[in-house]
Design an enzyme around this catalytic site. Structure first.
Site, PDB file in Angstrom:
ATOM      1  CE  LYS A   1      39.515   9.923  47.964  1.00 24.54           C
ATOM      2  NZ  LYS A   1      39.330   8.987  46.814  1.00 24.54           N
TER       3      LYS A   1
ATOM      4  CE1 TYR B   1      38.048  12.612  46.090  1.00 24.38           C
ATOM      5  CE2 TYR B   1      36.659  11.437  44.524  1.00 24.38           C
ATOM      6  CZ  TYR B   1      37.915  11.767  44.997  1.00 24.38           C
ATOM      7  OH  TYR B   1      39.033  11.265  44.375  1.00 24.38           O
TER       8      TYR B   1
ATOM      9  CB  ILE C   1      39.728   7.395  51.037  1.00 27.54           C
ATOM     10  CG1 ILE C   1      38.676   7.505  52.154  1.00 27.54           C
ATOM     11  CG2 ILE C   1      39.156   6.654  49.827  1.00 27.54           C
ATOM     12  CD1 ILE C   1      37.415   8.236  51.760  1.00 27.54           C
TER      13      ILE C   1
ATOM     14  CB  THR D   1      40.942   4.259  42.593  1.00 29.08           C
ATOM     15  OG1 THR D   1      41.484   5.419  43.235  1.00 29.08           O
ATOM     16  CG2 THR D   1      42.043   3.240  42.413  1.00 29.08           C
TER      17      THR D   1
END
EC number: 4.3.3.7
Length: 288
Positions: free
Chosen positions: A164, A136, A204, A47
């Site tokens: 994540k 992740y 998240i 992001t």
């Protein structure tokens, strides 16, 4: 480290008209997010447009946020890439920055390594980092993804303490069951309720840029056992969360933040701002 931390914002990276990082806007945005439910930040993640940030920019950005936030929130710096050597060097540098609590590392994209290769990749990063590593897993972007067995194996490493996870609630549940003392966060806003009910640590989030209060209320309701209220909040949030991915992220959330006066709409190529027609469509989706 993650105890009581439910809502972590994957913070955007605002840019100026000259395509530089807009630190003035970032400073204001951080304070807004801290005042509206964010308990932590992932810095320079997907992001935050990490693919188009230079290493020097990532270090500077991480230092800026760490200095401003201090100990007011949990801070995770992104060191991940598809180059293990570069990821190791990034982890070394970023983990030395004061107030950084952890390092994020993504599954290697484009190379398409095996499970054994990914395990070796993450262990090399964890061995080099001065702070604990958060895995992740996002195969929708990276093509390859960690299996539950690989995650459980990596969770045994003394310097890997979280993930994540963007795949499914089933993955979250299996990882919670198989890895003791390992924090499993969903990276999908719309999975907030379902992931939390099976033992996830939290979310998240991208949507927390705009709906931080509502997401905080959702976690408060779940923590209080008020599941009808939690369900109501998730039903309200889900279409809005999904709308923020109707176009390449983080373009939609930057568009809405720009309307609120926090940042410019600017994204770095190959991303481009939304057209007027796309903005209209986004607003229609958000208002449903």
């Amino acid at each position: 480290m993650y105890e009581g931390i439910n809502l972590i914002t994957a913070i955007i990276t605002p840019f100026t008209v000259n395509d530089e990082i807009d630190y003035e806007s970032l400073e204001k945005l951080i304070e807004h997010l801290l005042n509206h439910g964010s308990q932590g930040f992932v810095i320079a993640g997907t992001t935050g447009e990490s693919p188009t940030l230079s290493f020097e920019e990532k270090v500077e950005l991480t230092r800026f946020i760490a200095k401003q936030v201090g100990n007011r929130a949990l801070l995770i710096a992104n060191a991940g890439s598809n180059n293990t050597k570069e990821s190791v060097e990034a982890a070394k540098a970023l983990s030395k920055i004061e107030h950084i609590n952890g390092i994020l590392a993504v599954t290697p994209y484009y190379n398409k390594p095996s499970q054994a290769g990914m395990i070796a990749h993450f262990k090399a990063i964890a061995d080099a980092s001065e702070k604990p590593v958060m895995l992740y897993n996002i195969p929708g972007r990276t093509v390859v993804g960690l299996t539950v067995d690989s995650v459980i194996e990596l969770a045994q490493h003394p310097n890997i303490n979280a993930i994540k996870e963007t795949t499914s609630t089933e993955f979250v549940e299996a990882e919670v069951e198989g890895a003791t003392g390992f924090a499993v966060y969903t990276g999908e806003d719309a999975m907030t309720l379902s992931a939390y009910t099976v033992g996830g640590a939290g979310t998240i989030s991208v949507a927390s840029h705009l709906y931080g209060d509502e997401m905080s209320e959702l976690f408060s309701a779940m923590n209080a056992g008020n599941w009808r209220e939690a369900g109501r909040l998730q039903r309200y949030l889900t279409p809005r969360m999904n709308a923020l991915f109707a176009y390449p992220s983080p373009t939609p959330v930057k568009t809405k933040l720009a309307e609120k006066g926090f940042v410019r709409e600017a994204v770095r190529l190959p991303l481009i701002p939304l057209s007027d027609a796309e903005k209209l469509h986004l607003n229609e989706l958000l208002e449903k």
